[in-house]
Design a protein around this motif. Structure first.
Motif, PDB file in Angstrom:
ATOM      1  N   LEU A 280       0.822  -1.203   0.000  1.00 28.09           N
ATOM      2  CA  LEU A 280       0.000   0.000   0.000  1.00 28.09           C
ATOM      3  C   LEU A 280       0.861   1.260   0.000  1.00 28.09           C
ATOM      4  O   LEU A 280       0.532   2.261  -0.660  1.00 28.09           O
ATOM      5  N   ALA A 281       1.988   1.230   0.721  1.00 26.67           N
ATOM      6  CA  ALA A 281       2.900   2.372   0.702  1.00 26.67           C
ATOM      7  C   ALA A 281       3.510   2.558  -0.689  1.00 26.67           C
ATOM      8  O   ALA A 281       3.670   3.690  -1.164  1.00 26.67           O
ATOM      9  N   GLN A 282       3.820   1.462  -1.354  1.00 25.73           N
ATOM     10  CA  GLN A 282       4.345   1.562  -2.714  1.00 25.73           C
ATOM     11  C   GLN A 282       3.289   2.133  -3.656  1.00 25.73           C
ATOM     12  O   GLN A 282       3.593   2.934  -4.542  1.00 25.73           O
ATOM     13  N   LEU A 283       2.032   1.723  -3.472  1.00 26.13           N
ATOM     14  CA  LEU A 283       0.953   2.248  -4.317  1.00 26.13           C
ATOM     15  C   LEU A 283       0.844   3.762  -4.171  1.00 26.13           C
ATOM     16  O   LEU A 283       0.833   4.503  -5.173  1.00 26.13           O
ATOM     17  N   VAL A 284       0.768   4.240  -2.930  1.00 32.32           N
ATOM     18  CA  VAL A 284       0.622   5.679  -2.703  1.00 32.32           C
ATOM     19  C   VAL A 284       1.880   6.419  -3.150  1.00 32.32           C
ATOM     20  O   VAL A 284       1.808   7.480  -3.794  1.00 32.32           O
ATOM     21  N   GLY A 285       3.045   5.863  -2.836  1.00 30.57           N
ATOM     22  CA  GLY A 285       4.286   6.516  -3.228  1.00 30.57           C
ATOM     23  C   GLY A 285       4.438   6.637  -4.733  1.00 30.57           C
ATOM     24  O   GLY A 285       4.893   7.672  -5.243  1.00 30.57           O
ATOM     25  N   ASN A 286       4.075   5.605  -5.477  1.00 26.34           N
ATOM     26  CA  ASN A 286       4.157   5.679  -6.936  1.00 26.34           C
ATOM     27  C   ASN A 286       3.220   6.735  -7.489  1.00 26.34           C
ATOM     28  O   ASN A 286       3.571   7.466  -8.426  1.00 26.34           O
TER      29      ASN A 286
END
Length: 385
Positions: A280-286
């Motif tokens: 989820l952090a990767q999703l938001v960060g991307n």
């Protein structure tokens, strides 16, 4: 018209055709029956076989001379009696056929539903299938007929597809993992060579260029590993406050925002998701990094979290026909090739969203840029306000 309706119509049509043919045959047989020419009147007097020889149904009746008949007796000719009988039989048969046709339509509808029930199972299974979810099977029970053969063939095809997809994902993950080690070694060697006291200026410029290329390769491999991991689904889940993830990622992107001269506008509420916090952090960060990298100086990045997560920027105009291709790996707009991105950002966003039983879509922003909407299932747990 649905197949069940067509089958019912066929059943009813065949029944009506057979019923009309049967009525026609009965009517023809009745029409070929020849009555006596003279008019007669009958009474249950003395039994005789003479009248029964012509009319078997009147074997228990006897002929009576006309002069002995009562004055109110009605004498009907054989032709009139035949016409009356034929008319009665015809209308009675038509009424019986119509009643039976209504019953045949109902029975045909029921039978068609029973016959097509396995097809509904095949259709519902096909609707649940995705490239990342090939674990559904029909497993139809029943006699070895054509529908059972179709369901077994469909299940076999799914087994082959699942095996092929799993093999492909394992290859991407293994290849990406194996490439990380030599890239790390290369980066170390380049850094040592550039830091050497006897390194010339040309060597340092070449080393900086190689380090930049190496960093791009490492980002690409990390993206491939993350994509392969999210494509395999979630091995474990935990409750994650998505609004906190958004706040953390916004803070981690502050330096890049200052470098690009872009400001954030963030509006969130408490939003609980059952999933993988790293993904989820990767999703938001991307989403945030894409919105910053493909923005313009003085632009803004708007982040909203209410019914869904919406990230929009004020970058260059994005053609509507090019938006679907942005979710494909390594697909970027022509004017984005000069950026530091690897072309996997939105692909990872979509893959992570699907792994959480969600979805991701995008559309051009009215004043330029892109609006990305991510729908993630919210749990029923709420924190006390």
């Amino acid at each position: 018209m649905k197949l069940r309706t067509r089958l019912t119509a066929w059943y009813a049509g065949v029944f009506l055709i057979a019923g009309v043919a049967l009525i026609g045959l009965n009517y023809w047989l009745l029409a070929s029956f020849a009555p006596v020419d003279a008019g007669i009147a009958v009474s249950r007097a003395i039994p005789t076989t003479e009248l029964g020889a012509v009319y078997p149904g009147y074997a228990d009746f006897s002929a009576v001379p006309a002069g002995e008949l009562p004055t109110d007796t009605l004498v009907v000719s054989g032709a009139e009696a035949k016409s009356e009988v034929m008319s009665t039989v015809l209308w009675g048969s038509i009424i019986a056929l119509l009643v039976a046709a209504v019953f045949a339509v109902w029975l045909g509808w029921v039978v068609a539903g029973r016959v097509l029930e396995p097809l509904h199972s095949i259709t519902s299974t096909a609707h649940r299938l995705e490239a990342e979810r090939l674990d559904q099977r029909i497993e139809l029970d029943g006699p070895p007929d054509e529908l059972k053969e179709l369901a077994d063939t469909f299940d076999g095809m799914l087994d082959r597809l699942a095996s092929s997809f799993d093999s492909q994902k394992r290859f991407v993950a293994n290849a990406s993992h194996e490439l990380r080690t030599p890239l790390a070694v290369q980066r170390t060697l380049i850094e040592v060579a550039v830091a050497a006291p006897d390194a010339t200026e040309d060597m340092r410029r070449l080393g900086a260029h190689l380090l930049d290329t190496n960093e791009r390769s490492e980002k690409l491999i990390d993206g491939l590993l993350l994509l392969a991991r999210s494509d395999r689904g979630l091995a474990a889940r935990e409750l994650v406050w998505l609004d906190e993830v958004v706040e953390d990622e916004v803070e981690s992107c502050r330096a890049l925002a200052l470098e690009k001269k872009v400001t954030f506008e963030v509006r969130t509420r408490r939003y609980l998701v059952d999933g993988d916090p790293v993904l989820l952090a990767q999703l938001v960060g991307n989403l945030l990094r894409n919105a910053l990298l493909y923005n313009q100086p003085g632009g803004t990045v708007t982040v909203e979290l209410d019914q869904e997560l919406i990230v929009s920027n004020t970058g260059p105009t994005v053609p509507a026909q090019a938006v679907p291709g942005l979710f494909e790996p390594f697909r970027r707009l022509r004017d984005r090739t000069g950026t530091a991105g690897s072309g996997l950002g939105l692909s990872i966003v979509q893959s992570v969203a699907r792994a959480h039983q969600g979805s991701a879509k995008a559309r051009p922003n009215g004043g330029g840029g892109l609006v990305v909407q991510v729908n993630l299932p919210e749990t029923g747990v709420r924190q006390a306000s």
